[in-house]
Motif scaffolding. Structure first.
Motif, PDB file in Angstrom:
ATOM      1  N   ARG A 191      94.346   8.519  55.349  1.00  0.00           N
ATOM      2  CA  ARG A 191      92.927   8.603  55.046  1.00  0.00           C
ATOM      3  C   ARG A 191      92.243   7.370  55.612  1.00  0.00           C
ATOM      4  NH1 ARG A 191      91.735   9.073  48.904  1.00  0.00           N
ATOM      5  NH2 ARG A 191      92.519   6.964  49.186  1.00  0.00           N
TER       6      ARG A 191
ATOM      7  N   THR B  19      89.254  17.223  57.039  1.00  0.00           N
ATOM      8  CA  THR B  19      89.137  16.988  55.601  1.00  0.00           C
ATOM      9  C   THR B  19      88.260  18.057  54.949  1.00  0.00           C
ATOM     10  OG1 THR B  19      89.294  14.630  56.080  1.00  0.00           O
ATOM     11  CG2 THR B  19      88.586  15.237  53.874  1.00  0.00           C
ATOM     12  N   SER B  22      90.070  21.346  54.941  1.00  0.00           N
ATOM     13  CA  SER B  22      91.160  21.319  53.981  1.00  0.00           C
ATOM     14  C   SER B  22      90.638  21.598  52.571  1.00  0.00           C
ATOM     15  CB  SER B  22      91.854  19.958  54.058  1.00  0.00           C
ATOM     16  OG  SER B  22      93.024  19.968  53.297  1.00  0.00           O
ATOM     17  N   PRO B 248      93.515  17.870  49.726  1.00  0.00           N
ATOM     18  CA  PRO B 248      92.972  17.054  50.804  1.00  0.00           C
ATOM     19  C   PRO B 248      92.915  15.571  50.431  1.00  0.00           C
ATOM     20  CG  PRO B 248      91.286  18.475  49.807  1.00  0.00           C
ATOM     21  CD  PRO B 248      92.607  18.937  49.318  1.00  0.00           C
ATOM     22  N   GLU B 249      92.570  15.282  49.194  1.00  0.00           N
ATOM     23  CA  GLU B 249      92.431  13.884  48.807  1.00  0.00           C
ATOM     24  C   GLU B 249      93.778  13.247  48.487  1.00  0.00           C
ATOM     25  OE1 GLU B 249      89.753  11.790  48.844  1.00  0.00           O
ATOM     26  OE2 GLU B 249      89.227  13.493  50.088  1.00  0.00           O
TER      27      GLU B 249
END
Lengths: 253, 253
Positions: A191, B19, B22, B248-249
């Motif tokens: 990220r 992102t 996702s 995603p995170e």
């Protein structure tokens, strides 16, 4: 990519070049040595500059090369073995823990973490950030998710911010009896914030180690650690220092 | 890539899109569902087709999407947890071993392997090939390097070729007392032959697990196992089935 007719897919040109270059690195260059410039390399291997650049980027991604401003492209040192031992289950922050606390906040975790911790979807948990260095370089960042029931007495503590607050959460956690833990390793991509901390570009491949800590019949804490995949080899077992650096043929054989 | 001024490097456009996509996969699509075509997706997210394709390729690389000929792009199932347990050291080929022998040859190993096995640089060793399936799919290939001194009686056995020969080497190996083992996990990129076996393109990211088996005060065998990084999560410890699929995170947090 990824069709069902792989037999008909030839090896990409840059990938073959990567293999050839990798062998040349092993036989002709030493660690820290500066590579010839792109024009000379492209001429030597008889490829287009674009193909050469793709191969160099792949080698950098794999940790074989380093590109530094004002210096050029150099041969990278072998990957560092980072111990992720599993023998003795132990809480984060115990005596011989390799991680340094950075800070702690209370925030809502991602849905998958909330599910693992069996907290409500919108419930905040303690999120401890830690970092890990090896040979003087930052090699990994960690987010440790700790739900309130795992640290019931924490609210009574006048915890300040920053590392002190992180240590307070860890200290409370360590008061509980640890029943066991398990780990999973998988590929991730960095990220933006992790990438910056690790000195990588967003999207760079990373190794993600997820550890669940069990206490009182449930997951009492969950750690998500992100390791640089270019410079780190994660080691498990009795002999942390596995000194095997894969050559071109070993790397993925 | 990889300059020292990362602060000034913006997140690539395709990576931001990745992102966003996702998150959309998590919230709007279910496993196996077919994605809209590229034109519609590009229009919906307001990006160029090239950017969309980069994001889709990255998501495929990470195992979130599958592209199949004649079907289209579908949402991939969560990664499969593959147990790479370390509790009880055990020789390859023992009773509850998840690997299937494929064949065995005598050949000169890569230099790094020869160094670890303390064989001469040009000395051939036994190389046992094995494969591993999970839920009916091939998820990993292995090369197990066994030097002659570890299987001293093997030459006396009339070992045929193929799996029978592989089993003969393993059987001889198991007659020795195992002192211990260690493991290392690192990122690799699939060689052409592994890539084909695993149904991936050459250069695709793979997880390489190197295991050293110790007996008689030296490394008696060395295993290099290559796992698909898109569909596998390697699990260690008591609970093999870590059921956390990073959103995603979480994926690289």
């Amino acid at each position: 990519m990824g069709t069902t007719q792989l037999e008909s897919v030839p090896e990409p040109k840059y990938w073959h070049l990567k293999t050839v270059l990798s062998e040349a690195l092993d036989s002709e260059f030493s660690v820290g040595e500066i590579l010839p410039n792109e024009r000379d390399l492209a001429a030597r291997f008889g490829v287009a500059r674009a193909t050469l650049r793709q191969a160099l980027e792949q080698l950098e991604l794999e940790g074989r090369l380093q590109r530094r401003r004002g210096v050029g492209t150099t041969v990278a040192p072998p990957r560092v073995g980072v111990d992720v031992g599993t023998e003795q289950p132990d809480w984060p922050g115990s005596a011989d823990d390799a991680w340094q606390p950075v800070d702690a906040v209370r925030s809502v975790p991602p849905a998958a973490v909330a599910a693992a911790l069996e907290t409500g979807a919108g419930d905040p948990v303690h999120i401890v950030r830690r970092s890990r260095t090896s040979h003087g370089r930052l090699v990994a960042t960690e987010l440790l998710y700790v739900p309130d029931p795992s640290v019931p007495d924490l609210t009574a503590i006048d915890a300040p911010s920053g590392p002190a607050r992180a240590r307070a959460v860890l200290r409370e956690l360590q008061r509980r009896e640890l029943d066991g833990q398990d780990r999973a390793v998988e590929l991730g991509s960095a990220r933006a914030d992790d990438a910056k901390d690790l000195g990588r570009l967003p999207g760079s491949p990373v190794l993600v180690v997820t550890t669940r800590f069990f206490a009182g019949g449930r997951t009492a804490a969950l750690s998500v650690a992100t390791y640089r995949a270019d410079t780190c080899r994660l080691t498990f077992g009795d002999s942390p220092g596995v000194e095997i650096h894969p050559g071109p043929e070993r790397r993925a054989s």
